[in-house]
Design an enzyme around this catalytic site. Structure first.
Site, mmCIF file in Angstrom:
data_model
loop_
_atom_site.group_PDB
_atom_site.id
_atom_site.type_symbol
_atom_site.label_atom_id
_atom_site.label_comp_id
_atom_site.label_asym_id
_atom_site.label_seq_id
_atom_site.Cartn_x
_atom_site.Cartn_y
_atom_site.Cartn_z
ATOM 1 N N ASP A 1 -8.527 12.304 -8.129
ATOM 2 C CA ASP A 1 -8.192 10.918 -7.861
ATOM 3 C C ASP A 1 -8.940 10.049 -8.859
ATOM 4 O O ASP A 1 -10.077 10.362 -9.232
ATOM 5 C CB ASP A 1 -8.643 10.542 -6.438
ATOM 6 C CG ASP A 1 -7.510 10.066 -5.573
ATOM 7 O OD1 ASP A 1 -7.023 8.948 -5.836
ATOM 8 O OD2 ASP A 1 -7.115 10.795 -4.650
ATOM 9 N N ASP B 1 -5.123 5.882 -8.079
ATOM 10 C CA ASP B 1 -5.202 5.188 -6.803
ATOM 11 C C ASP B 1 -4.781 3.724 -6.936
ATOM 12 O O ASP B 1 -5.148 3.056 -7.891
ATOM 13 C CB ASP B 1 -6.662 5.262 -6.322
ATOM 14 C CG ASP B 1 -6.857 4.675 -4.956
ATOM 15 O OD1 ASP B 1 -6.310 5.232 -4.001
ATOM 16 O OD2 ASP B 1 -7.560 3.652 -4.848
ATOM 17 N N GLU C 1 0.250 5.826 -7.707
ATOM 18 C CA GLU C 1 0.504 5.421 -6.324
ATOM 19 C C GLU C 1 0.961 3.974 -6.335
ATOM 20 O O GLU C 1 0.215 3.094 -6.760
ATOM 21 C CB GLU C 1 -0.777 5.546 -5.480
ATOM 22 C CG GLU C 1 -0.548 5.215 -4.013
ATOM 23 C CD GLU C 1 -1.820 4.809 -3.262
ATOM 24 O OE1 GLU C 1 -2.754 4.272 -3.880
ATOM 25 O OE2 GLU C 1 -1.849 5.012 -2.040
ATOM 26 N N HIS D 1 -3.316 11.715 2.887
ATOM 27 C CA HIS D 1 -4.462 11.406 3.747
ATOM 28 C C HIS D 1 -4.411 10.008 4.352
ATOM 29 O O HIS D 1 -5.336 9.601 5.039
ATOM 30 C CB HIS D 1 -5.737 11.547 2.909
ATOM 31 C CG HIS D 1 -5.744 10.565 1.768
ATOM 32 N ND1 HIS D 1 -4.895 10.688 0.681
ATOM 33 C CD2 HIS D 1 -6.440 9.415 1.572
ATOM 34 C CE1 HIS D 1 -5.094 9.666 -0.140
ATOM 35 N NE2 HIS D 1 -6.018 8.882 0.374
ATOM 36 N N ASP D 2 -3.361 9.262 4.071
ATOM 37 C CA ASP D 2 -3.239 7.897 4.581
ATOM 38 C C ASP D 2 -2.228 7.772 5.712
ATOM 39 O O ASP D 2 -1.904 6.648 6.130
ATOM 40 C CB ASP D 2 -2.803 6.947 3.448
ATOM 41 C CG ASP D 2 -3.879 6.768 2.393
ATOM 42 O OD1 ASP D 2 -5.073 6.922 2.728
ATOM 43 O OD2 ASP D 2 -3.524 6.471 1.235
HETATM 44 C C1 GLC Z 1 -5.236 4.323 -1.724
HETATM 45 C C2 GLC Z 1 -5.814 5.550 -1.049
HETATM 46 C C3 GLC Z 1 -6.477 5.141 0.226
HETATM 47 C C4 GLC Z 1 -7.588 4.171 -0.092
HETATM 48 C C5 GLC Z 1 -7.080 2.993 -0.911
HETATM 49 C C6 GLC Z 1 -8.215 2.228 -1.514
HETATM 50 O O1 GLC Z 1 -4.214 3.771 -0.986
HETATM 51 O O2 GLC Z 1 -4.826 6.515 -0.864
HETATM 52 O O3 GLC Z 1 -6.963 6.230 0.955
HETATM 53 O O4 GLC Z 1 -8.165 3.696 1.096
HETATM 54 O O5 GLC Z 1 -6.240 3.383 -1.968
HETATM 55 O O6 GLC Z 1 -8.846 2.958 -2.524
#
Ligand code: GLC
Ligand code: CA
Length: 556
Positions: free
Chosen positions: A98, A207, A256, A334-335
């Protein structure tokens, strides 16, 4: 037809903290991953995506980076990480990590200097972040610049008295947003990226990549998401990274970006563009939101699942990238809640069948699979009864929100058990030993009690396990180059079943599945005379589909 190595990759996402604890401190770690490489190989995985492993106060489990050049102490050392890269490479596996570029921890040295006018480096670092003096009310007290709402609930602004100004944080208040308009800041991040590439990293998952640019006019809207999401200029930053780092180093880049339009999606991850190679877009992830729910609003409002919406979301993305880019296939990360609880049925009598049915629906489609840890054994949502069992920073701001909206404690707890990110973060269930074999001591977050039956060891002993089904599907994808196919028939309507056809390398296939907990009368959409049953997740041979039955037919 294959142009890039990642087109027939099978990616597995590891949430380090919850994967495997090697040194009995209750926290997953890097050596714990190394111990499980053989297991991952057995699943045909050849690429690992490691969620943040950087030094961090762990306000958001590592998405709040304190030191980009250091491995979190509880996860191991840099030497451990180098060993992981080596072991993975020795097993013909690639490693992507990540990359958190939108913000740092408030404990990062940059922010410590930025927030303190007396700090010797204050001048340089202040502008690495985003500040606003706000306004004064009639009583002369400071007021927030805007009503923008953070992704974790609450205001995006927090007041910093020494500078008499607010800093912006679109996630938790311990995660101040970086100012991407600052070139010196970008240069520092770029050399950090190169440093990891030089260690042997094969790529990154970027991210929060669509949030890098903000609207610096700061219009006063609520929630104001449009002022810090997908603004055109963030593509310039990504292009700069692509030109200087991603392309020259031949990296796999997965971005993402929720809610991207077709045009934006191609700008990110079309073959002609090079910002990313693949996109995580969430198109199919929240198709069951009940907009009328005022007590636990937004994603927390669990509504009815309509299979037709899932199918059309999946198809939407397949079509966007068909011949123009590359699709990703994933149920969740994981979200999000666990897919078997969210879209399947986690009742003991239906869990196995529905998990296999969901896997078949998804992994018969074109693109590259990203399996999230535990998905392959049908891990479920959590069974927590105490608010303190939950660990996610988001849970606590949102719980307060639900209370303000008039929800009872029980309603709030149910919303958390259904929708919280922690559902996907409970410790991986390896065995039926105490703490699910994840650790020998009480883990940082409670294990789900169903581990005594739902665990890797039990799945490995059972030829009909979800794990065995995943192994079969992944082998089949490889043998038949399913990732390169395109559905020749795809049924969009109907909430009770899915059905589609495709052409593999040597055979044609027809796939059908019952999305309900009832037997389903069924007429094939194709002529089955010239096909044979290749795989079925139930032992029945009735014409009707059993609850959650799925079948794959293969041409003769
Ligand atoms: C992304 C990650 C998430 C995190 C956020 C802030 O959405 O997947 O888990 O809390 O970014 O970094
Ligand atoms: Ca550990």
């Amino acid at each position: 037809m294959k142009k890039y190595w990642w087109q027939d990759a099978i990616i597995y996402q590891i949430y380090v903290r919850s994967f495997n604890d090697s040194n009995a401190d209750g926290i997953g770690d890097i050596p714990g991953i190394i111990e499980k490489i053989a297991y991952l190989k057995s699943l045909h995985v050849n690429t690992l995506w490691i969620s943040p492993h950087y030094d961090s106060p762990m306000d958001d489990n590592g998405y709040d980076v304190r030191d980009f050049f250091k491995v979190a102490e509880e996860y191991g050392t840099l030497e451990d990480f180098k060993s992981l890269i080596k072991v993975a490479h020795d097993h013909d596996m690639k490693i992507i990590t990540d990359l958190v570029l939108n913000h740092t921890s408030d404990e990062h040295p940059w922010f410590i200097a930025a927030k303190d006018p007396a700090h010797p480096d204050h001048k340089k670092y202040h502008d690495y972040y985003i500040w606003h003096t706000g306004f004064k009310n009639d009583a002369g007290e400071p007021e927030r610049p805007t009503r923008w709402i953070s992704w974790f609930g609450g205001s995006v602004w927090d007041y910093n008295s020494p500078t008499e100004s607010y800093y912006l944080h679109i996630f938790s208040k311990k995660m101040p947003d970086l100012n991407w308009r600052n070139k010196a800041m970008r240069e520092e991040l770029k050399s950090m990226i190169q440093w990891w590439v030089d260690l042997g990293i094969d790529g990154f998952r970027i991210d929060a990549s669509n949030h890098l640019e903000k609207n610096w006019e700061f219009p006063d809207d609520e929630p104001g998401y449009q002022h810090f999401s997908s603004l055109p200029k963030h593509h310039d930053y990504l292009q700069e990274l692509a030109d200087e780092l991603f392309i020259p180093n031949n990296l796999l880049i997965i971005g993402e970006a929720g809610g991207a339009s077709k045009q934006e999606a191609l700008q990110y991850a079309g073959f002609e563009s090079n910002e990313f190679n693949m996109l995580i877009h969430f198109g199919h992830v929240w198709v069951d939101v009940d907009d009328s729910n005022r007590l636990t609003p937004g994603k927390w409002a669990k509504g009815e699942v309509h299979l037709s919406r899932i199918k059309s979301a999946l198809k939407h993305w397949i079509d966007i990238f068909h011949e123009k880019g590359w699709n990703t296939l994933y149920w969740h990360n994981h979200d999000h809640p666990r897919v078997v609880s969210h879209y399947g049925n986690d009742a003991p009598e239906h869990r196995v069948a529905s998990a296999k049915m969901l896997a078949t629906l998804l992994y018969g489609l074109p693109g590259t699979p990203i399996i999230y840890q535990g998905e392959e054994i049908g891990m479920t949502n959590v069974d927590y009864t105490e608010l303190s069992d939950f660990k996610d920073v988001e849970v606590f701001t949102e719980y307060d929100n639900f209370m303000r909206h008039g929800a009872s404690h029980e309603v709030a707890m149910q919303a958390l058990r259904d929708r919280a990110r922690d559902n996907a973060r409970s410790p991986m269930q390896w065995t039926n030993e105490p703490f699910a074999g994840f650790s020998t001591v009480s883990p940082w977050m409670p294990v789900v009690q169903n581990y005594s039956t739902i665990n890797v060891q039990a799945a490995q002993k059972d030829d009909h396990s979800i794990l065995a089904w995943y192994q079969m599907l992944m082998q089949w994808r490889k043998d038949e180059a399913i990732g390169f196919s395109y559905p020749t028939f795809y049924q969009l309507d109907r909430d009770d079943r899915f059905a589609y056809s495709l052409k593999g390398q040597s055979h044609a296939y027809y796939i059908v599945g019952n999305f309900t907990d009832q037997p389903l009368d069924w007429d094939a959409d194709v002529d089955l005379e010239s096909m044979r049953l290749f795989a079925s997740n139930t032992q029945t041979s009735e014409d009707a589909l059993a609850p959650y039955e799925t079948r794959i037919y293969q041409s003769l």
